[in-house]
Design an enzyme around this catalytic site. Sequence first.
Site, short mmCIF file in Angstrom:
data_model
loop_
_atom_site.label_atom_id
_atom_site.label_comp_id
_atom_site.label_asym_id
_atom_site.label_seq_id
_atom_site.Cartn_x
_atom_site.Cartn_y
_atom_site.Cartn_z
N CYS A 250 -26.70 -5.76 24.31
CA CYS A 250 -25.48 -5.87 25.10
C CYS A 250 -24.40 -6.69 24.40
O CYS A 250 -23.22 -6.33 24.39
CB CYS A 250 -25.77 -6.51 26.46
SG CYS A 250 -27.16 -5.83 27.35
N ASP A 251 -24.82 -7.82 23.81
CA ASP A 251 -23.84 -8.84 23.41
C ASP A 251 -23.67 -9.04 21.91
O ASP A 251 -22.78 -9.80 21.50
CB ASP A 251 -24.21 -10.18 24.05
CG ASP A 251 -24.14 -10.14 25.56
OD1 ASP A 251 -23.42 -9.27 26.10
OD2 ASP A 251 -24.81 -10.95 26.22
N CYS B 116 -29.71 -10.56 25.96
CA CYS B 116 -29.65 -9.14 25.62
C CYS B 116 -28.86 -8.93 24.33
O CYS B 116 -27.63 -8.90 24.36
CB CYS B 116 -29.01 -8.35 26.78
SG CYS B 116 -28.86 -6.58 26.45
#
Length: 323
Positions: free
Chosen positions: A137-138, A134
Site C-alpha cells: 500500500c505505502d 502494508c
Amino acid sequence: MEQRTIYDVVILGQGVAGFSAGLYAARYQIKAVIIGETFGGETATGGLIENYPGIVSIEGYDLMLQMKEQVQKYDVPVIDEKADAITKEGDCFLVHAGGEIYQGKTVILAVGRERRKLGLPREEELTGRGVSYCSTCDAPLYRGKTVGVVGGGDAAIKGATLISKYADKVYVIYRGEKFSRPEPVNVKKLEESSNAQPVFQANVVELKGGETLSGLVLDRRSDGSNELVVDGVFVEIGADPNADLAVQLGVSLTEENEIDVDKLMQTNVEGVFAAGDVTNASGHLKQAITAAAQGALAATSAYGYVSEHANACETHAVGFSLD
C-alpha cells in the site's frame, strides 16, 4: 413476521480461503453467503505473487479481485461487514454483522490473522505518519527516502525488496542472527538490492519524532549508533489468528491460538468448519495455495453435513418485523 433467509453455509472472511469455500459451495449448489470486513485478507496486500500454480505472476490484490468476481458469477452474496458475534441455538448458527442476523446450518471460519504490532509508545499515534503495516500500500510514498523494515520472515523480505525499488535506503531490522524461514528466492532478490542493509540481532525499542516519525532507537548499536534516522518504518513481524468468533462457539484452539481442525477442516463443534491462516491445518506454511485448498475442503465438509441435516436450523429460524 417474515422469515429470514436460511443459508446452508455462512462463510466468514473475504480472503482466499473464504472465496474458495464460496466457490465450492456454489458448485455443490448449496446456499452460501460470504461475510467479511476486509476484502482480500493478507493476499490482497501481499504484493507480487509468483508461486500460485497456473499463474506466472500476479499482484495479490488482482488475484483476490478475480476470486471475488468468480464467486459472484454464481450469485453468492458478499457482505462487506464485520461479524461481531456468533451464537448457536439448537442446530442453527446466528451471525451478527452490520446490524443484521445471518442464519446458517453450518459456518466456515476463514477469518485469517491480524498483523502484530511493535507494542511501543506512540505506535498508534504515528500509524499513517511514518508507521505502516502494508508495504504494498505505502511503499510508493517513500520514494527517495530512508525506511526501516522490522521482521525477518518471508513477508518482511518481500516487503523490503519492494520498498527498495522506491526508497534510497532500506534497513531490514531483525532480532535473530539470520532471517527466519523466508523463501530463498526472495532472500536472493533482497540481496540483489544494493540499497538494502540487514541489521541483525536488534529490536526497535523506541519510535522518535513529532507529528511524523523521524527515527528508530535500537537495543544495540549499528554503524556506531543505536539510532537510525528514517522517514518511515514497515512492521512485518507476523500475525496472530483471529480466534474471537471461534471462542464464542466453544471451538478448540491450539497452544498457538489457531483453530484446531482435522484433515477435513472440521472443528470440535458440529457444523463448524475452518480454513486458511486461522487454522493449524498447514503448520507454518501460510500461503494462498494452502488456504485455497482448505477452503475447498471446508465447503465439501459443509456440503456433506447439510446433506445429512437437510432440516437443520429451520425449527430455530429467527424472523424479523417489516414495521
